[in-house]
Design an enzyme around this catalytic site. Sequence first.
Site, mmCIF file in Angstrom:
data_model
loop_
_atom_site.group_PDB
_atom_site.id
_atom_site.type_symbol
_atom_site.label_atom_id
_atom_site.label_comp_id
_atom_site.label_asym_id
_atom_site.label_seq_id
_atom_site.Cartn_x
_atom_site.Cartn_y
_atom_site.Cartn_z
ATOM 1 N N GLY A 50 0.633 -1.275 -0.111
ATOM 2 C CA GLY A 50 -0.044 -0.110 -0.096
ATOM 3 C C GLY A 50 0.874 1.286 0.060
ATOM 4 C CD GLN A 55 3.406 5.764 3.102
ATOM 5 O OE1 GLN A 55 2.641 5.227 2.205
ATOM 6 N NE2 GLN A 55 4.529 4.968 3.340
ATOM 7 C CB CYS A 95 5.473 2.274 7.914
ATOM 8 S SG CYS A 95 5.174 3.491 6.809
ATOM 9 C CG LEU A 96 6.966 0.977 1.780
ATOM 10 C CD1 LEU A 96 6.192 1.364 0.389
ATOM 11 C CD2 LEU A 96 8.112 -0.065 1.589
ATOM 12 C CG HIS A 137 0.052 1.189 7.510
ATOM 13 N ND1 HIS A 137 0.728 0.748 8.406
ATOM 14 C CD2 HIS A 137 0.371 1.560 6.527
ATOM 15 C CE1 HIS A 137 2.280 1.266 8.183
ATOM 16 N NE2 HIS A 137 1.890 1.953 6.725
ATOM 17 C CD GLU A 138 -1.234 2.371 2.808
ATOM 18 O OE1 GLU A 138 -0.730 3.416 3.223
ATOM 19 O OE2 GLU A 138 -0.545 1.058 3.159
ATOM 20 C CG HIS A 141 0.493 6.449 5.995
ATOM 21 N ND1 HIS A 141 1.893 7.002 6.583
ATOM 22 C CD2 HIS A 141 0.719 5.241 5.583
ATOM 23 C CE1 HIS A 141 2.552 6.014 6.676
ATOM 24 N NE2 HIS A 141 2.238 4.985 5.924
HETATM 25 O O1 GNR Z 1 3.926 -2.496 2.358
HETATM 26 C C1 GNR Z 1 3.695 -2.373 3.352
HETATM 27 N N1 GNR Z 1 3.516 -3.622 3.867
HETATM 28 C C2 GNR Z 1 2.783 -3.754 5.335
HETATM 29 C C3 GNR Z 1 2.741 -4.722 6.129
HETATM 30 C C4 GNR Z 1 2.229 -4.811 7.227
HETATM 31 C C5 GNR Z 1 1.566 -3.905 7.731
HETATM 32 C C6 GNR Z 1 1.339 -2.730 6.767
HETATM 33 C C7 GNR Z 1 1.879 -2.706 5.753
HETATM 34 S S1 GNR Z 1 1.803 -1.348 4.691
HETATM 35 C C8 GNR Z 1 3.371 -1.002 3.997
HETATM 36 C C9 GNR Z 1 3.281 0.045 2.910
HETATM 37 C C10 GNR Z 1 3.055 1.204 3.660
HETATM 38 O O2 GNR Z 1 4.059 1.657 4.349
HETATM 39 N N2 GNR Z 1 1.995 1.685 3.336
HETATM 40 O O3 GNR Z 1 1.706 2.995 3.798
HETATM 41 NI NI NI Z 2 3.044 3.114 5.555
#
Ligand code: GNR
Ligand code: NI
Length: 174
Positions: A50, A55, A95-96, A137-138, A141
Site C-alpha cells: 500500500g 508518503q 512501513c515504507l 495503516h493507509e 497515514h
Molecule cells: O508494504 C507495506 N506492508 C505492510 C505490512 C504490514 C502492515 C502494513 C503494511 S503497509 C506497507 C506499505 C506502507 O508503508 N504503506 O503505507
Molecule cells: Ni506506511
Amino acid sequence: MPYIREIIQDGHPTLRKVAKKVDPKEISDPLFQQLIDDMFETMYAAPGVGLAAPQVNVSKRFFVMDIQDDETEPAVVINPKIELAEEEIEMTEGCLSVPGYVGEIARFNHVAVSGLDRNGQKIRLEGRGLFAQCLQHEIDHLNGVLYIDRAQNLRKAETEEEQAIADAAQAQAY
Ligand code: GNR
Ligand code: NI
C-alpha cells in the site's frame, strides 16, 4: 509514463499533517491520474502492499493498495471512510516510511471502507487479515499517524519473517 516518486521518511513534516479531502472534480485531472499511476509504480518498486499520498509528499486523502493475493484487485481509495471495524487483534506491521523496522500493533481483523475510485465512482472495500490491516495503516497515514506511534516492541527487523514484513510486499506470505 508513470515514474517512481521519492518516498519520504519518518521525520518529514508532511507525514504528520492531517491530509486534505480530494475535491471530486480534481479526480479526472490528468495530473491527478498521473499521480495515481506514479503511486502504483512507486509502491510496486519499493516493494509495498500500500502507499498513501502523504508518503510521496502529497497531503491529500487517498491511497493505492495491492496485497497481491488471488481474491483482491489493486485499488485506489479517495476520501476513505471506515464503515465497519471489528475483531481487534495484534498484528505485526512495517512501513515504507520507517524502513527496516517492525512492531506489534492492535488492528481490526475485519474492516469495510467506503470512498471514491479513480473514476470518481463510489466504492466499498471489505476484507480481513492483511487487507484490513493495510486499509487501517493507509488511513492512519492520511491522519498524520504512523504505526510506530502505537506499536509495541518496535524493533529492527531481524528474522526472515520480520524482514519480509519490513520489506512489505512479501507480507502476504504469512
Ligand atoms: O508494504 C507495506 N506492508 C505492510 C505490512 C504490514 C502492515 C502494513 C503494511 S503497509 C506497507 C506499505 C506502507 O508503508 N504503506 O503505507
Ligand atoms: Ni506506511
